[in-house]
Each structure stands twice: as C-alpha cells, then as structure tokens.
Scaffold this motif. Sequence first.
Motif, PDB file in Angstrom:
ATOM      1  N   GLY A  16     -11.014   1.111  31.352  1.00  0.00           N
ATOM      2  CA  GLY A  16     -10.954   2.102  30.276  1.00  0.00           C
ATOM      3  C   GLY A  16     -12.343   2.498  29.827  1.00  0.00           C
ATOM      4  N   THR A  17     -12.483   3.784  29.481  1.00  0.00           N
ATOM      5  CA  THR A  17     -13.776   4.310  29.038  1.00  0.00           C
ATOM      6  C   THR A  17     -13.829   4.537  27.541  1.00  0.00           C
ATOM      7  N   GLY A  62     -12.660   1.450  22.199  1.00  0.00           N
ATOM      8  CA  GLY A  62     -12.479   1.298  23.633  1.00  0.00           C
ATOM      9  C   GLY A  62     -11.116   0.873  24.108  1.00  0.00           C
ATOM     10  N   LEU A  63     -10.185   0.520  23.209  1.00  0.00           N
ATOM     11  CA  LEU A  63      -8.867   0.070  23.652  1.00  0.00           C
ATOM     12  C   LEU A  63      -7.879   1.210  23.611  1.00  0.00           C
ATOM     13  N   ASP A 123      -6.463  10.103  28.818  1.00  0.00           N
ATOM     14  CA  ASP A 123      -7.356   9.126  29.413  1.00  0.00           C
ATOM     15  C   ASP A 123      -6.582   7.872  29.770  1.00  0.00           C
ATOM     16  N   ARG A 124      -6.298   7.707  31.044  1.00  0.00           N
ATOM     17  CA  ARG A 124      -5.631   6.497  31.514  1.00  0.00           C
ATOM     18  C   ARG A 124      -6.595   5.582  32.255  1.00  0.00           C
ATOM     19  N   GLY A 125      -7.867   5.940  32.226  1.00  0.00           N
ATOM     20  CA  GLY A 125      -8.865   5.110  32.866  1.00  0.00           C
ATOM     21  C   GLY A 125      -8.741   5.159  34.384  1.00  0.00           C
ATOM     22  N   ARG A 164     -15.541   0.377  28.656  1.00  0.00           N
ATOM     23  CA  ARG A 164     -15.260  -0.298  27.390  1.00  0.00           C
ATOM     24  C   ARG A 164     -14.282  -1.462  27.559  1.00  0.00           C
ATOM     25  N   THR A 165     -13.315  -1.299  28.444  1.00  0.00           N
ATOM     26  CA  THR A 165     -12.328  -2.366  28.647  1.00  0.00           C
ATOM     27  C   THR A 165     -12.003  -2.484  30.124  1.00  0.00           C
ATOM     28  N   VAL A 166     -11.647  -3.683  30.531  1.00  0.00           N
ATOM     29  CA  VAL A 166     -11.131  -3.931  31.875  1.00  0.00           C
ATOM     30  C   VAL A 166      -9.910  -4.826  31.705  1.00  0.00           C
ATOM     31  N   ASP A 167      -8.721  -4.245  31.854  1.00  0.00           N
ATOM     32  CA  ASP A 167      -7.465  -4.979  31.676  1.00  0.00           C
ATOM     33  C   ASP A 167      -6.892  -5.360  33.031  1.00  0.00           C
TER      34      ASP A 167
END
Length: 473
Positions: A101-102, A285-286, A109-111, A80-83
């Motif tokens: 992140g999922t 997703g965030l 959930d820390r991805g 969902r996210t790529v930081d």
Amino acid sequence: MLAVHPVQEVIRLLPVLIGVLFIGRNGQGQIWSLVGVGIAVLGGVLRWFTTTYQITPTHIRVRRGLLSRREMSVPRDRVRTVDLTARPLQRILGLSSVVIGTGRSDHHDRGLTLDALATPQAARLRQELLRRAPAPEEESAGSELARLVPAWIRFGPFTLSGIATIGVVVGSLANIVNETHLNPDEFGLLNSLIAHLTSAPVAVAVLEITVFAAVTVAVLSSIAYVLAYWHFRLVRKDGTLHVTRGLLTTRSTTIETRRLRGAEISEPLLLRGVGGARCAAITTGLRGRGEHGSAVLLPPAPVAEARRVAGEVLGGTAPTTAELVRHGHRARLRRYTRAFLFAAAVTGILLLLWWLAGWSAWPWQAALALFPLGALLAEDRYRNLGHALLGRKLVFRQGSLLRRRYMLSSDGVIGWVFHRSFFQRRAGLVSVTATTAAGRQHYTSADIPVAEAVRLADEAVPGMLEPFLVRRP
C-alpha cells in the motif's frame, strides 16, 4: 500461481457454470460447463505466464497482461504498508499474497499485489520494503499487547455482520435460480413453509420470521467473528504494532508507530448494550477502516479491554477514560428538536393518509411512539457528545446508534474546518473538524459553543489560527 489462480477463476465463475450446466439440453450443458472450466483454468495460467515483478533500490514494478499489458511502478519511499494474506488454498501450499500500500486516500488505490509468493519469501520482502532488518529469533516475539480470548465470541452476535452474509447467500441463490430457470414450486419444503406462514395468524407469522432471522443473524455473525479474528494477536516490536488474525484466511498487518496518530473506540448500540467495543488505529498509510479493515487493533471485546489496548497504543489511559466537556443546553435542544420534528412529520403524514385516503388508524397511532423514543435517543446523543484536550491528545466523542470516541494526537492535525448552518448560527454553535492525513482524514465534534471551539483549536495547535484571530484586550 499455477495452483491457486485457476481454482480462483473457477470459483469466480461458479454461478455461471452451474447455470450453463442446468440450462443445456441433450448433454450440451455438461459440455459447455467443461468449456467454461477450461477457459477459467486457461485464464489463471495466463495470469501466471504474463505476470512479472521487479524490486530495485528505488522502485517496485509489476507487469501483467497479454493483449493489454499494464505496468505499475511505485517509488519505494512511497511504501506505507505491506500486508500478508493467505487464503486456505494458499496456506496449504505455503503461499501468501503481498499487498503493498502507498497510503493514498482514494478508494481506487488497491496497492500493488503479488499473488502468490512463498510465505518465507513474502516475510523477507515485507521486512526489506519497510526498511527493517530481520530481528534475531530470540527477539522476534516482541511484547504482546492483546490476544483473542475465546469468551469474546459472545460479542459476535451483536456485531450483526451476519446480515451481509445473508444478503450474499440470498443474492447468490436468486442468481442461480434465475440462471437455471428453476421453479420454486417444485421444492416441497419451501411450499410447506409458505403454507404454514400463510395459514398462521399474522402476529404469529411475524414473530416466527423475526425469531428465525434473529437466530440466523446471530449464528452467522458468530461464525464471521471466528473466521475473521481467530488467532488474533497484537504485538509491539521493533517500533511497530504487528497484528495477525484469521482462521481460514490469515492476515498479517504491520503498523509503524511513527505513523500512528491516535486511536478510535467504537461502540455500536447492540454491542454497547452488552458491554463491548472495538478499537482501531488512526494511522497513515492503512487501507480499509471497517470491521475487517487493516486498522483493527482489537476485535469486539469488553470495553475495558478496548480502553486498555488504546491506552497501551497511546502511551496512557487518560484519553480513554477522562470526562469530556459537555456542549451545553443549546446542543441538547437541537437534538430534541430534530427528534420531535421527525416524529411529528411521520405522524402527520400518516394522519393525513388516514383522513384523506381512508388508511387504517393504527399506523398514525403507532407513530406516536416515535415521540418518547425520539426523546430517549436525543438525550443519549447529547450525553455522548463531548470533547477534551488532554496534553497533546485531542478527544472527540459523539453518536448514539454508533458511539465513537476519537483520540487524535494534535501533532497530526494539519488544518481546521469550522462549519455553521443557519440554525447553528442562531444558537451560537459551530461544528469543528480536525483534518489529518491519517485514518478518516477528518474528525468532527458537532455543536460546540463558538468561543469554546476557537479556544480548543487554538490550544490544540498553537499558532495555526493566529492569522485569523482578533484577540480582545
């Protein structure tokens, strides 16, 4: 990782290493401190030696650990996210941490984290995982929606984020003093300060401590504001909202507009008093919804700017400025009743302690001020209470010490919860909650008249309540 992780391990163990350095005798403290540094460096090297990752067309896998090996695997369609985050040492070395992140809602959930990749490689990986081809250089700028204005730093002292910094500093100093067995009486400056406060009149001492604490919090809050939001930019491009910010540690967050479900404008009391507000995204997703969380669309800024940015994101300014439907005199009465009951309880307890236990009279006399203060708070809470349905946008507003305005797309509502306490039933009121997969996942408007609440929910999502409704002819 060979340059970054050993340093991180040493910093993490720094309080313990300082304690060992001072506790040791006959030079043994220095030896054991060096041993501790060696262990920390070895731990950082082992993290590099035992960490591998793999990107396949269907999965992302990260494997780490020596004695206890752990492998994490995430399907790519769950991304969902790529930081991208770069701390100071990483920026010097041209590295970035990639957090994948999922969108899970639980706090555990820390991805998946890849720490650290070369910054160009990390940027390409984000584009690949979010299924977006790299844009040409001439088109990569996008349209800028907001940029930090240095004058906004004046809102920093009113965020009170410096309180947390004071807590961390005091806790670290207390830990160091405890580990090293230092005697506070040996510090002359501290003794002089304590002697001054104890010799001064109580009112003067309280005033000095209050002023010092206020100034310290204001300065630290301003510093925290600059560190978190310097170089802030919000850009719309390629169907995304791209947020970059940070002075020492930089952070880059991408919000896909197709996952956006609305926006939130929050106004803490102090920030509201100087005309400021924050703006955050309601999106799936965030992770992290606080002041420094991933969903930030605008740092503390003028309220007009927060409304403008929210309007840009939502596609119109009506949800940010429209007048809301009030909840009626019964909702107002409930707020006054709660405020006066609390004031009466506190005053009554202090009065009994004065009568039965011989306490001074001034505490219960001072508690009488809770009645007018409670009335002001109750009236403000009622005036801030409201709701509206503007097209496909559902708007809730509530709060006093922290006033929030939620602007949620009704297309993102997946359910309704109607809650009525005993006293709400007697007053003919209900609290209605819109559930969604985005943001806080539940947004509530309290003390709405029952008929109005049912009408609002039915019009916002037609058909969802139909099996439960009995329509009158």
